[in-house]
Design a protein around this motif. Structure first.
Motif, mmCIF file in Angstrom:
data_model
loop_
_atom_site.group_PDB
_atom_site.id
_atom_site.type_symbol
_atom_site.label_atom_id
_atom_site.label_comp_id
_atom_site.label_asym_id
_atom_site.label_seq_id
_atom_site.Cartn_x
_atom_site.Cartn_y
_atom_site.Cartn_z
ATOM 1 N N LYS A 42 1.569 11.598 -6.326
ATOM 2 C CA LYS A 42 2.139 12.439 -7.393
ATOM 3 C C LYS A 42 1.094 13.380 -7.974
ATOM 4 C CE LYS A 42 5.584 8.939 -8.586
ATOM 5 N NZ LYS A 42 6.004 7.905 -9.572
ATOM 6 N N SER A 43 -0.172 13.007 -7.840
ATOM 7 C CA SER A 43 -1.250 13.861 -8.360
ATOM 8 C C SER A 43 -2.038 14.552 -7.248
ATOM 9 C CB SER A 43 -2.206 13.031 -9.222
ATOM 10 O OG SER A 43 -2.769 11.970 -8.466
ATOM 11 N N LEU A 99 0.818 -1.217 0.000
ATOM 12 C CA LEU A 99 0.000 0.000 0.000
ATOM 13 C C LEU A 99 0.848 1.262 0.000
ATOM 14 C CD1 LEU A 99 -2.936 -0.951 2.420
ATOM 15 C CD2 LEU A 99 -2.934 -0.938 -0.080
ATOM 16 N N LEU A 100 2.002 1.219 0.657
ATOM 17 C CA LEU A 100 2.892 2.384 0.639
ATOM 18 C C LEU A 100 3.339 2.708 -0.787
ATOM 19 C CD1 LEU A 100 5.233 1.996 3.755
ATOM 20 C CD2 LEU A 100 3.700 3.909 3.269
ATOM 21 N N GLN A 101 3.632 1.695 -1.564
ATOM 22 C CA GLN A 101 4.036 1.924 -2.947
ATOM 23 C C GLN A 101 2.894 2.528 -3.759
ATOM 24 O OE1 GLN A 101 5.357 -2.032 -4.057
ATOM 25 N NE2 GLN A 101 7.491 -1.597 -3.481
ATOM 26 N N LEU A 102 1.684 2.004 -3.559
ATOM 27 C CA LEU A 102 0.526 2.560 -4.246
ATOM 28 C C LEU A 102 0.276 4.003 -3.824
ATOM 29 C CD1 LEU A 102 -1.921 -0.483 -4.020
ATOM 30 C CD2 LEU A 102 -0.830 0.394 -6.089
ATOM 31 N N GLY A 132 -4.300 6.528 5.958
ATOM 32 C CA GLY A 132 -4.906 6.193 7.248
ATOM 33 C C GLY A 132 -5.045 4.700 7.448
ATOM 34 N N THR A 133 -5.342 3.980 6.378
ATOM 35 C CA THR A 133 -5.431 2.523 6.480
ATOM 36 C C THR A 133 -4.069 1.921 6.796
ATOM 37 O OG1 THR A 133 -7.176 2.623 4.814
ATOM 38 C CG2 THR A 133 -6.258 0.456 5.312
ATOM 39 N N ILE A 134 -3.031 2.442 6.142
ATOM 40 C CA ILE A 134 -1.666 1.975 6.425
ATOM 41 C C ILE A 134 -1.309 2.250 7.884
ATOM 42 C CG2 ILE A 134 0.779 2.293 5.852
ATOM 43 C CD1 ILE A 134 -0.172 3.158 3.021
ATOM 44 N N THR A 162 -9.951 12.537 -1.464
ATOM 45 C CA THR A 162 -8.479 12.539 -1.404
ATOM 46 C C THR A 162 -8.044 11.107 -1.097
ATOM 47 O OG1 THR A 162 -8.588 13.246 0.919
ATOM 48 C CG2 THR A 162 -8.245 14.959 -0.730
ATOM 49 N N PRO A 163 -7.915 10.280 -2.124
ATOM 50 C CA PRO A 163 -7.827 8.825 -1.930
ATOM 51 C C PRO A 163 -6.558 8.314 -1.265
ATOM 52 C CG PRO A 163 -7.543 9.403 -4.245
ATOM 53 C CD PRO A 163 -7.976 10.652 -3.542
#
Length: 402
Positions: free
Chosen positions: A51-52, A42-45, A381-383, A371-372
């Protein structure tokens, strides 16, 4: 109700079939492995998604300070210096785009300053840490002005500033912010609550009352439960006399707003039993109730807290998503709060089941947040929750729980 949450696929706790932890509450190596792998994925995602993101959002709620807070937390969990460096990168970005108008930890400049102070202090950058603390304290006189338009709630009001002061002291492990500053904010909030209760002829029902946008909100984000939760904290040093005469009857008033289901309304007078979020409903009110039981010893508060956890378990897998403010991860923290107070393994089990749900991120057809990838609405927040679950006894709802 059916439109807001998924039907839970999980059976409730049975110590004979639980596989996520042992009889001492220690997570199994397999479950820890799953958590770590999902956190990494999830950190990578999240990094790609950021970036956007809005380059001008400094806040902890949806902006760069929230991502910095996540990495600060991860550096504490894993002890990896590169994670602390990430926190510095994001907090620096946050400090370059301050709001210049809002005072709170979650939605204002107090968040970037408080997180910045913590990050720089851990990095050994004492000058930068002191600069952040100094900037945070420069807001103090404005927060104390009773006749200003500043509300008292957590997201945009005085309690949001108070949390920033408490956060700094916790991070520094000392009274970096003098207790007098904290007490002055609490006294102002008490005076404000008494004034409003008096003006609205509510004193006989509740000696303290607070509003936000002309509504008497109940939950911790904008309302009464969050304000009373902080006023009952030992660090706030509210006198025993004021706790008994002002805070306790006000907490009692909130507790009587409970629906037959055990849930709570978003606002006083709202009879719709639909919202089960941290920000509105049982999942957020539970913190006030646990703290009230600690301070006053009234059994009914703990009974109500247990009922709140039942509501979260039954209706907490939300179609809104996996986030903290109004998502499944935020609801899971209600179990961790009750587990850490009662040591009842049922609540650790429930938190682990909600974590399993969150580890299937994106597979349930939930709504995509505005703000996904942010801390309070999205993936960050999930991480944070999944990382907190690695050490359940230390887990605390970020930017709120003391």
């Amino acid at each position: 109700m059916e439109q807001r949450c998924f039907s839970s696929p999980y059976t409730d706790y049975n110590q004979l079939v639980s596989t996520s932890f042992n009889s001492k509450g220690q997570l199994t190596s397999d479950f820890i492995h799953c958590l770590n792998n999902k956190i990494k994925e999830l950190l990578q995602l999240m990094e790609n998604g950021l970036k956007s993101a809005d380059p001008g959002d400094c806040t902890a709620y949806t902006g760069w300070a929230g991502i910095a807070l996540l990495y600060l937390h991860l550096s504490d969990v894993y002890g990896d210096p590169s994670l602390l460096q990430k926190a510095q990168d994001y907090v620096s970005r946050s400090l370059r785009c301050l709001t210049k108008r809002d005072f709170t930890f979650l939605c204002g400049d107090a968040g970037p300053f408080a997180v910045g102070a913590a990050v720089y202090q851990k990095l050994g950058c004492s000058k930068e840490a002191e600069d952040c603390v100094r900037s945070l304290l420069q807001m103090h006189p404005s927060v104390l002005k009773l006749d200003s338009q500043l509300p008292d709630e957590l997201l945009y009001g005085r309690m949001g500033y108070l949390y920033a002061l408490l956060f700094v002291n916790r991070q520094f492990g000392e009274e970096k912010i003098p207790s007098s500053y904290i007490q002055q904010v609490c006294n102002t909030v008490l005076d404000s609550g008494e004034r409003l209760a008096g003006r609205r002829n509510l004193t006989s029902q509740s000696p303290l009352m607070y509003e936000w946008y002309r509504e008497y909100y109940v939950g911790p984000a904008h309302g009464l439960a969050g304000i009373y939760y902080f006023l009952m904290q030992p660090e706030c040093n509210v006198s025993r006399e004021k706790l008994q005469s002002l805070v306790r009857p006000s907490v009692e008033y909130v507790s009587h707003l409970k629906f037959p289901s055990g849930n709570f309304p978003p606002c006083i007078g709202d009879r719709r039993d639909v919202l089960v979020h941290w920000c509105h409903g049982a999942s957020g009110v539970i913190y006030m109730l646990i703290q009230a039981y600690k301070v006053f010893g009234e059994q009914q508060y703990l009974t109500d807290a247990v009922q709140c956890a039942e509501v979260s378990w039954q209706r907490g897998l939300l179609k809104k998503g996996y986030g903290l403010c109004h998502g499944s991860a935020g609801n899971a923290y209600s179990f961790l709060a009750l587990y850490n107070f009662t040591q009842d393994m049922k609540y650790l089990y429930r938190a682990c089941k909600f974590a399993e749900w969150c580890m299937d991120y994106g597979e349930h057809g939930c709504r995509t947040p505005d703000t996904p990838f942010s801390l309070f609405e999205g993936m960050a927040g999930t991480i944070y929750f999944l990382a907190d679950l690695l050490e359940p006894s230390k887990a605390k709802f970020p930017a709120f729980e003391i």
